[in-house]
Design a protein around this motif. Structure first.
Motif, PDB file in Angstrom:
ATOM      1  N   HIS A   1      -2.288   0.554  14.546  1.00 15.56           N
ATOM      2  CA  HIS A   1      -2.415   1.337  13.325  1.00 15.56           C
ATOM      3  C   HIS A   1      -2.317   0.430  12.098  1.00 15.56           C
ATOM      4  CE1 HIS A   1      -2.172   5.283  15.346  1.00 15.56           C
ATOM      5  NE2 HIS A   1      -1.451   4.597  16.214  1.00 15.56           N
ATOM      6  N   TRP A   2      -3.231   0.634  11.159  1.00 12.78           N
ATOM      7  CA  TRP A   2      -3.230  -0.159   9.935  1.00 12.78           C
ATOM      8  C   TRP A   2      -2.206   0.392   8.951  1.00 12.78           C
ATOM      9  CZ3 TRP A   2      -5.815  -4.247  11.113  1.00 12.78           C
ATOM     10  CH2 TRP A   2      -6.927  -4.167  11.933  1.00 12.78           C
ATOM     11  N   LEU A   3      -1.901  -0.424   7.970  1.00 13.97           N
ATOM     12  CA  LEU A   3      -1.007   0.038   6.914  1.00 13.97           C
ATOM     13  C   LEU A   3      -1.705   1.075   6.043  1.00 13.97           C
ATOM     14  CD1 LEU A   3       0.712  -3.240   5.755  1.00 13.97           C
ATOM     15  CD2 LEU A   3       1.719  -1.349   6.980  1.00 13.97           C
ATOM     16  N   PRO A   4      -0.941   1.917   5.352  1.00  5.67           N
ATOM     17  CA  PRO A   4      -1.552   2.932   4.493  1.00  5.67           C
ATOM     18  C   PRO A   4      -2.463   2.315   3.437  1.00  5.67           C
ATOM     19  CG  PRO A   4       0.796   3.307   4.749  1.00  5.67           C
ATOM     20  CD  PRO A   4       0.506   1.962   5.349  1.00  5.67           C
TER      21      PRO A   4
ATOM     22  N   GLY B   1       8.359  13.078  -1.249  1.00  5.48           N
ATOM     23  CA  GLY B   1       7.759  13.659  -2.441  1.00  5.48           C
ATOM     24  C   GLY B   1       7.355  12.675  -3.511  1.00  5.48           C
ATOM     25  N   VAL B   2       7.553  11.376  -3.267  1.00  3.31           N
ATOM     26  CA  VAL B   2       7.110  10.366  -4.233  1.00  3.31           C
ATOM     27  C   VAL B   2       5.600  10.193  -4.086  1.00  3.31           C
ATOM     28  CG1 VAL B   2       7.388   7.997  -5.041  1.00  3.31           C
ATOM     29  CG2 VAL B   2       9.342   9.203  -4.045  1.00  3.31           C
ATOM     30  N   ALA B   3       4.879  10.262  -5.177  1.00  2.00           N
ATOM     31  CA  ALA B   3       3.424  10.161  -5.132  1.00  2.00           C
ATOM     32  C   ALA B   3       3.001   8.780  -4.636  1.00  2.00           C
ATOM     33  CB  ALA B   3       2.829  10.404  -6.518  1.00  2.00           C
ATOM     34  N   PRO B   4       1.915   8.710  -3.862  1.00  2.00           N
ATOM     35  CA  PRO B   4       1.445   7.403  -3.374  1.00  2.00           C
ATOM     36  C   PRO B   4       1.207   6.392  -4.484  1.00  2.00           C
ATOM     37  CG  PRO B   4       0.349   9.170  -2.186  1.00  2.00           C
ATOM     38  CD  PRO B   4       1.135   9.826  -3.282  1.00  2.00           C
ATOM     39  N   THR B   5       0.664   6.851  -5.621  1.00  2.00           N
ATOM     40  CA  THR B   5       0.443   5.923  -6.732  1.00  2.00           C
ATOM     41  C   THR B   5       1.765   5.403  -7.287  1.00  2.00           C
ATOM     42  OG1 THR B   5       0.299   7.846  -8.218  1.00  2.00           O
ATOM     43  CG2 THR B   5      -1.777   6.927  -7.392  1.00  2.00           C
ATOM     44  N   GLU B   6       2.793   6.249  -7.257  1.00  2.15           N
ATOM     45  CA  GLU B   6       4.117   5.835  -7.728  1.00  2.15           C
ATOM     46  C   GLU B   6       4.726   4.818  -6.769  1.00  2.15           C
ATOM     47  OE1 GLU B   6       7.236   6.228 -10.683  1.00  2.15           O
ATOM     48  OE2 GLU B   6       5.088   6.620 -10.577  1.00  2.15           O
ATOM     49  N   VAL B   7       4.557   5.045  -5.470  1.00  2.00           N
ATOM     50  CA  VAL B   7       5.043   4.086  -4.479  1.00  2.00           C
ATOM     51  C   VAL B   7       4.368   2.742  -4.691  1.00  2.00           C
ATOM     52  CG1 VAL B   7       5.160   3.537  -2.017  1.00  2.00           C
ATOM     53  CG2 VAL B   7       5.598   5.867  -2.788  1.00  2.00           C
ATOM     54  N   ASP B   8       3.067   2.780  -4.938  1.00  2.00           N
ATOM     55  CA  ASP B   8       2.316   1.556  -5.202  1.00  2.00           C
ATOM     56  C   ASP B   8       2.871   0.842  -6.436  1.00  2.00           C
ATOM     57  OD1 ASP B   8       0.386  -0.336  -4.816  1.00  2.00           O
ATOM     58  OD2 ASP B   8      -1.244   0.834  -5.686  1.00  2.00           O
ATOM     59  N   HIS B   9       3.168   1.629  -7.467  1.00  2.00           N
ATOM     60  CA  HIS B   9       3.724   1.062  -8.708  1.00  2.00           C
ATOM     61  C   HIS B   9       5.091   0.438  -8.456  1.00  2.00           C
ATOM     62  CE1 HIS B   9       4.725   0.598 -12.920  1.00  2.00           C
ATOM     63  NE2 HIS B   9       5.773   1.404 -12.780  1.00  2.00           N
ATOM     64  N   TRP B  10       5.928   1.116  -7.706  1.00  4.15           N
ATOM     65  CA  TRP B  10       7.250   0.581  -7.385  1.00  4.15           C
ATOM     66  C   TRP B  10       7.122  -0.741  -6.630  1.00  4.15           C
ATOM     67  CZ3 TRP B  10      10.843   5.125  -5.419  1.00  4.15           C
ATOM     68  CH2 TRP B  10      10.954   6.083  -6.449  1.00  4.15           C
ATOM     69  N   ALA B  11       6.204  -0.783  -5.675  1.00  6.67           N
ATOM     70  CA  ALA B  11       6.022  -2.007  -4.891  1.00  6.67           C
ATOM     71  C   ALA B  11       5.639  -3.170  -5.787  1.00  6.67           C
ATOM     72  CB  ALA B  11       4.953  -1.784  -3.822  1.00  6.67           C
ATOM     73  N   GLU B  12       4.743  -2.914  -6.745  1.00  4.04           N
ATOM     74  CA  GLU B  12       4.330  -3.968  -7.679  1.00  4.04           C
ATOM     75  C   GLU B  12       5.482  -4.414  -8.558  1.00  4.04           C
ATOM     76  OE1 GLU B  12       1.144  -2.139  -9.751  1.00  4.04           O
ATOM     77  OE2 GLU B  12      -0.326  -2.392  -8.124  1.00  4.04           O
ATOM     78  N   GLN B  13       6.278  -3.448  -9.033  1.00  3.10           N
ATOM     79  CA  GLN B  13       7.401  -3.775  -9.904  1.00  3.10           C
ATOM     80  C   GLN B  13       8.492  -4.544  -9.150  1.00  3.10           C
ATOM     81  OE1 GLN B  13       7.644  -3.333 -13.218  1.00  3.10           O
ATOM     82  NE2 GLN B  13       5.545  -2.550 -13.203  1.00  3.10           N
TER      83      GLN B  13
END
Length: 338
Positions: free
Chosen positions: A43-46, A311-323
């Motif tokens: 399985h690939w990553l999201p 409930g964290v939006a995928p775009t928010e998770v992406d933002h957190w990862a970058e930060q």
């Protein structure tokens, strides 16, 4: 250490029964109880992580676990606390007429600890168990002859091992998937041999500042706020929402001490603070901090499905990862994990 009770030889069988402990969630294989990510090689990553090149999830997660394992080893002084080395060695010493020493690693992950213990103690048999198979060859790691891996759900399947099967049981950073800590520890006591030893290492899902005080700032504009603390604490809250037992993860020593006096001969413990990044002056801690930074950056990937299900939006998770990556690579924020 456990008090003496009748001992039996270890069971070398490896039953493979049907199980539903894993399920799909947002592109990854997860523990059905807590949604803590368990990567699977097919399985690939999201896709929300916007990776330029997809990679195999389990190899990446195991690389994170290996970096974490190495960092902890540096701070402990080895595969277990240096202060208990003589006890560990005595526990694994084989005397005439006794069964071969055996070690159980519950939640073995990449298998790094189990393999290293098998090499350090070649006269002992080491069994690593987890929810998914461990394939050392995929990680370019040779599996010693005295080490094997089995699929086992610690919540329900430790009954397969007879009483008095192991000299040492090791649990590290896996209690987020355990439904009943008391029952797990009772099972550990049952399958330990007389004089056996239980080693447990767990972490607080929070970060600590340079003074080793817990970081409590919640908003980016608050003094002392860190993105890594937001990520880690939210993953912790998400885990607690699905597994209320995780609320007690920082009370392991208290739980063990509070169990019946006839179970454990003694219970002791201490805390270590791991720097997240090479910002400390001590050379060993700097090396550990560098490894922990690598692991911490990847936590944003490993915890993605957990955060989205919370409930964290995928775009928010992406933002957190970058930060988180920018924060940790910048080197200006000084923080520990415990």
């Amino acid at each position: 250490m456990s008090n003496p009770d009748p001992s039996q030889a270890p069971d070398d069988s490896n039953p493979q029964s049907g199980r539903t402990v894993l399920r799909e969630l947002h592109g990854g294989k997860v523990n059905a109880l807590t949604d803590v990510l368990v990567r699977h090689p097919k399985h690939w990553l999201p896709t929300y992580l916007r990776l330029k090149t997809p990679y195999l999830g389990d190899a990446q997660e195991h690389a994170r676990l290996d970096a974490q394992h190495a960092a902890i080893g540096l701070m402990l002084g080895g595969l277990f606390p240096e202060r208990v080395r003589s006890i560990v060695e005595a526990t694994l010493e084989r005397s005439s007429g006794t069964p071969k020493p055996t070690i159980l690693d519950i939640g073995t992950g990449s298998g790094a600890w189990a393999i290293a213990m098998a090499r350090q103690f070649p006269d002992a048999d080491v069994v690593g168990v987890d929810l998914v198979p461990v394939n050392p060859s995929s990680l370019h790691r040779e599996q010693p002859h005295n080490c094997r891996f089995e699929i086992c759900n610690a919540n329900a399947e430790l009954d397969r091992y007879p009483s008095g099967a192991f000299n040492i049981i090791h649990i590290r950073l896996m209690l987020q998937g355990v439904k009943d800590y008391h029952e797990l520890f009772r099972q550990c006591h049952r399958i330990l041999r007389p004089g056996g030893m239980l080693l447990v290492l767990e972490a607080a899902f929070a970060t600590f500042d340079a003074n080793k005080d817990r970081i409590r700032a919640e908003k980016p504009e608050d003094p002392g706020f860190t993105w890594f603390n937001r990520l880690l604490s939210t993953v912790g809250e998400a885990t607690k929402s699905r597994n209320p037992s995780f609320e007690e993860v920082e009370r392991v020593q208290e739980i063990l001490s509070g169990m019946s006096a006839d179970l454990w001969e003694s219970v002791s413990g201490y805390s270590i603070f791991l720097p997240v990044g090479p910002w400390v002056t001590d050379p060993i801690e700097r090396q550990a901090g560098d490894l922990m930074r690598t692991s911490a950056i990847r936590i944003a990937i490993a915890g993605g499905p957990t955060l989205i299900s919370f409930g964290v939006a995928p775009t928010e998770v992406d933002h957190w990862a970058e930060q988180v990556e920018a924060e940790l690579m910048g080197g200006k924020v000084r923080q520990y994990v415990k």
